[in-house]
Design a protein around this motif. Structure first.
Motif, PDB file in Angstrom:
ATOM      1  N   UNK A 165       0.826  -1.203   0.000  1.00 32.35           N
ATOM      2  CA  UNK A 165       0.000   0.000   0.000  1.00 32.35           C
ATOM      3  C   UNK A 165       0.864   1.257   0.000  1.00 32.35           C
ATOM      4  N   UNK A 166       1.930   1.229   0.789  1.00 28.90           N
ATOM      5  CA  UNK A 166       2.838   2.381   0.816  1.00 28.90           C
ATOM      6  C   UNK A 166       3.468   2.607  -0.550  1.00 28.90           C
ATOM      7  N   UNK A 167       3.825   1.519  -1.229  1.00 26.34           N
ATOM      8  CA  UNK A 167       4.443   1.629  -2.556  1.00 26.34           C
ATOM      9  C   UNK A 167       3.487   2.249  -3.568  1.00 26.34           C
ATOM     10  N   UNK A 168       2.201   1.847  -3.499  1.00 25.44           N
ATOM     11  CA  UNK A 168       1.216   2.336  -4.461  1.00 25.44           C
ATOM     12  C   UNK A 168       0.777   3.782  -4.201  1.00 25.44           C
ATOM     13  N   UNK A 169       0.857   4.222  -2.955  1.00 23.76           N
ATOM     14  CA  UNK A 169       0.281   5.513  -2.588  1.00 23.76           C
ATOM     15  C   UNK A 169       1.262   6.677  -2.636  1.00 23.76           C
ATOM     16  N   UNK A 170       2.535   6.398  -2.889  1.00 27.49           N
ATOM     17  CA  UNK A 170       3.516   7.492  -2.891  1.00 27.49           C
ATOM     18  C   UNK A 170       4.187   7.588  -4.246  1.00 27.49           C
ATOM     19  N   UNK A 171       4.750   8.744  -4.575  1.00 26.09           N
ATOM     20  CA  UNK A 171       5.495   8.893  -5.842  1.00 26.09           C
ATOM     21  C   UNK A 171       6.711   7.967  -5.868  1.00 26.09           C
ATOM     22  N   UNK A 172       7.200   7.689  -7.061  1.00 29.33           N
ATOM     23  CA  UNK A 172       8.334   6.783  -7.215  1.00 29.33           C
ATOM     24  C   UNK A 172       9.563   7.198  -6.430  1.00 29.33           C
ATOM     25  N   UNK A 173       9.797   8.506  -6.315  1.00 24.19           N
ATOM     26  CA  UNK A 173      10.989   8.993  -5.610  1.00 24.19           C
ATOM     27  C   UNK A 173      10.924   8.755  -4.103  1.00 24.19           C
ATOM     28  N   UNK A 174       9.722   8.511  -3.589  1.00 21.07           N
ATOM     29  CA  UNK A 174       9.562   8.333  -2.141  1.00 21.07           C
ATOM     30  C   UNK A 174       9.341   6.866  -1.745  1.00 21.07           C
ATOM     31  N   UNK A 175       9.391   5.967  -2.703  1.00 26.21           N
ATOM     32  CA  UNK A 175       9.097   4.569  -2.391  1.00 26.21           C
ATOM     33  C   UNK A 175      10.040   4.020  -1.326  1.00 26.21           C
ATOM     34  N   UNK A 176      11.334   4.247  -1.497  1.00 28.80           N
ATOM     35  CA  UNK A 176      12.312   3.655  -0.572  1.00 28.80           C
ATOM     36  C   UNK A 176      12.122   4.153   0.856  1.00 28.80           C
ATOM     37  N   UNK A 177      12.147   5.472   1.127  1.00 24.77           N
ATOM     38  CA  UNK A 177      12.011   5.902   2.534  1.00 24.77           C
ATOM     39  C   UNK A 177      10.649   5.582   3.142  1.00 24.77           C
ATOM     40  N   UNK A 178       9.573   5.710   2.348  1.00 24.00           N
ATOM     41  CA  UNK A 178       8.240   5.474   2.900  1.00 24.00           C
ATOM     42  C   UNK A 178       8.018   3.989   3.166  1.00 24.00           C
ATOM     43  N   UNK A 179       8.388   3.122   2.222  1.00 23.45           N
ATOM     44  CA  UNK A 179       8.226   1.681   2.428  1.00 23.45           C
ATOM     45  C   UNK A 179       9.067   1.212   3.603  1.00 23.45           C
ATOM     46  N   UNK A 180      10.281   1.733   3.717  1.00 19.81           N
ATOM     47  CA  UNK A 180      11.136   1.352   4.840  1.00 19.81           C
ATOM     48  C   UNK A 180      10.517   1.772   6.164  1.00 19.81           C
ATOM     49  N   UNK A 181      10.056   3.019   6.242  1.00 17.65           N
ATOM     50  CA  UNK A 181       9.476   3.518   7.491  1.00 17.65           C
ATOM     51  C   UNK A 181       8.207   2.755   7.866  1.00 17.65           C
ATOM     52  N   UNK A 182       7.332   2.544   6.890  1.00 14.38           N
ATOM     53  CA  UNK A 182       6.080   1.834   7.155  1.00 14.38           C
ATOM     54  C   UNK A 182       6.358   0.392   7.570  1.00 14.38           C
ATOM     55  N   UNK A 183       7.285  -0.253   6.882  1.00 14.83           N
ATOM     56  CA  UNK A 183       7.606  -1.650   7.197  1.00 14.83           C
ATOM     57  C   UNK A 183       8.183  -1.782   8.604  1.00 14.83           C
ATOM     58  N   UNK A 184       9.068  -0.892   8.966  1.00 17.80           N
ATOM     59  CA  UNK A 184       9.674  -0.959  10.299  1.00 17.80           C
ATOM     60  C   UNK A 184       8.631  -0.687  11.381  1.00 17.80           C
ATOM     61  N   UNK A 185       7.734   0.251  11.124  1.00 15.12           N
ATOM     62  CA  UNK A 185       6.695   0.548  12.107  1.00 15.12           C
ATOM     63  C   UNK A 185       5.785  -0.658  12.319  1.00 15.12           C
ATOM     64  N   UNK A 186       5.387  -1.290  11.232  1.00 15.63           N
ATOM     65  CA  UNK A 186       4.515  -2.453  11.367  1.00 15.63           C
ATOM     66  C   UNK A 186       5.251  -3.664  11.913  1.00 15.63           C
ATOM     67  N   UNK A 187       6.556  -3.750  11.689  1.00 13.09           N
ATOM     68  CA  UNK A 187       7.333  -4.817  12.303  1.00 13.09           C
ATOM     69  C   UNK A 187       7.288  -4.706  13.823  1.00 13.09           C
ATOM     70  N   UNK A 188       7.424  -3.481  14.314  1.00 14.21           N
ATOM     71  CA  UNK A 188       7.355  -3.265  15.755  1.00 14.21           C
ATOM     72  C   UNK A 188       5.976  -3.635  16.297  1.00 14.21           C
ATOM     73  N   UNK A 189       4.936  -3.241  15.579  1.00 13.86           N
ATOM     74  CA  UNK A 189       3.565  -3.575  15.995  1.00 13.86           C
ATOM     75  C   UNK A 189       3.368  -5.083  15.991  1.00 13.86           C
ATOM     76  N   UNK A 190       3.846  -5.745  14.946  1.00 16.76           N
ATOM     77  CA  UNK A 190       3.708  -7.195  14.852  1.00 16.76           C
ATOM     78  C   UNK A 190       4.425  -7.907  15.987  1.00 16.76           C
ATOM     79  N   UNK A 191       5.641  -7.460  16.295  1.00 18.98           N
ATOM     80  CA  UNK A 191       6.387  -8.072  17.390  1.00 18.98           C
ATOM     81  C   UNK A 191       5.687  -7.896  18.721  1.00 18.98           C
ATOM     82  N   UNK A 192       5.155  -6.712  18.959  1.00 18.73           N
ATOM     83  CA  UNK A 192       4.447  -6.456  20.213  1.00 18.73           C
ATOM     84  C   UNK A 192       3.160  -7.270  20.292  1.00 18.73           C
TER      85      UNK A 192
END
Length: 231
Positions: A165-192
């Motif tokens: 979803x993060x990849x589809x909703x942001x411009x191509x130039x922002x894919x890397x930082x946004x996908x990384x940030x979203x993935x790390x945030x959800x990783x923390x939620x999943x672990x908890x």
């Protein structure tokens, strides 16, 4: 409501919880890392999207099929053991009674009491008593292939959702930082969430999932960047 009525143990969740946590974590980390790696290789946004969707479909089916085959093998082994025990109870009931009594003696019961307990349990459910106390098969931990496969495939899809979803909703130039940030945030939620559901320390569970997931995604992104520069 008494204390006994309120006491709920978590071992009955072990089968589906393990498959669900593994599936969600694998979906989030593998697809998130793939998206980062492909994006870092300077591929077009459409190529990144195709890679992400392909990884989602292949991963969900692979996780479900793998879990089904694995747990089915466990179920086959359990069924073979139960059939063996069923035949033994039919042919040698006295010996099986003595065997069960010795198990209870080793757990601390006096011989007379162990014999009495074994007799009463076998009168109630001989196969169930031997399955539980001799073989170690219980309802809570018994193999359920379809349940495990469904939980694994569905949870993989749930884990895939944030980076896609993060990849589809942001411009191509922002894919890397946004996908990384979203993935790390959800990783923390999943672990908890996994730690809370299983009754484990939340901080330790969160850090364990977060750190390993971070290492995987950063490494994949770095390799994608190197391959893109080399190409």
């Amino acid at each position: 409501m008494s204390y006994i009525d309120r006491e709920h143990h978590r071992t009955q969740r072990v089968g589906w919880l393990r498959a669900a946590v593994l599936g969600a974590n694998d979906g989030l980390v593998s697809v998130g890392a793939l998206v980062l790696g492909v994006a870092a290789s300077q591929s077009s946004p459409s190529s990144v999207a195709i890679a992400g969707v392909s990884a989602w479909i292949a991963g969900a089916l692979s996780m479900a099929a793998g879990e089904y085959v694995s747990v089915s093998s466990q179920a086959d082994t359990e069924e073979a053991d139960l059939n063996m025990e069923r035949r033994a109870l039919e042919r040698y009931p006295r010996e099986e009674h003595k065997e069960l009594a010795r198990i209870y003696e080793r757990r601390g019961l006096e011989p007379e009491l162990a014999d009495k307990v074994a007799r009463q349990l076998m009168e109630h459910d001989a196969l169930g008593a031997h399955a539980r106390d001799e073989i170690g098969i219980t309802d809570a931990a018994s193999a359920r292939p379809l349940q495990a496969a469904g939980a694994s495939g569905l949870s993989f899809t749930v884990g895939v959702a944030p980076p896609l979803l993060a990849m589809w909703l942001v411009p191509g130039s922002l894919i890397i930082p946004v996908v990384l940030a979203v993935s790390l945030a959800f990783l923390a939620v999943l672990g908890a969430l996994a730690a809370w559901t299983g009754g484990a320390p939340i901080v330790r569970g969160t850090l364990r999932v977060f750190l390993w997931g971070t290492l995987t995604m950063v490494a994949t992104g770095a390799i994608g960047a190197m391959l893109g520069s080399a190409g």
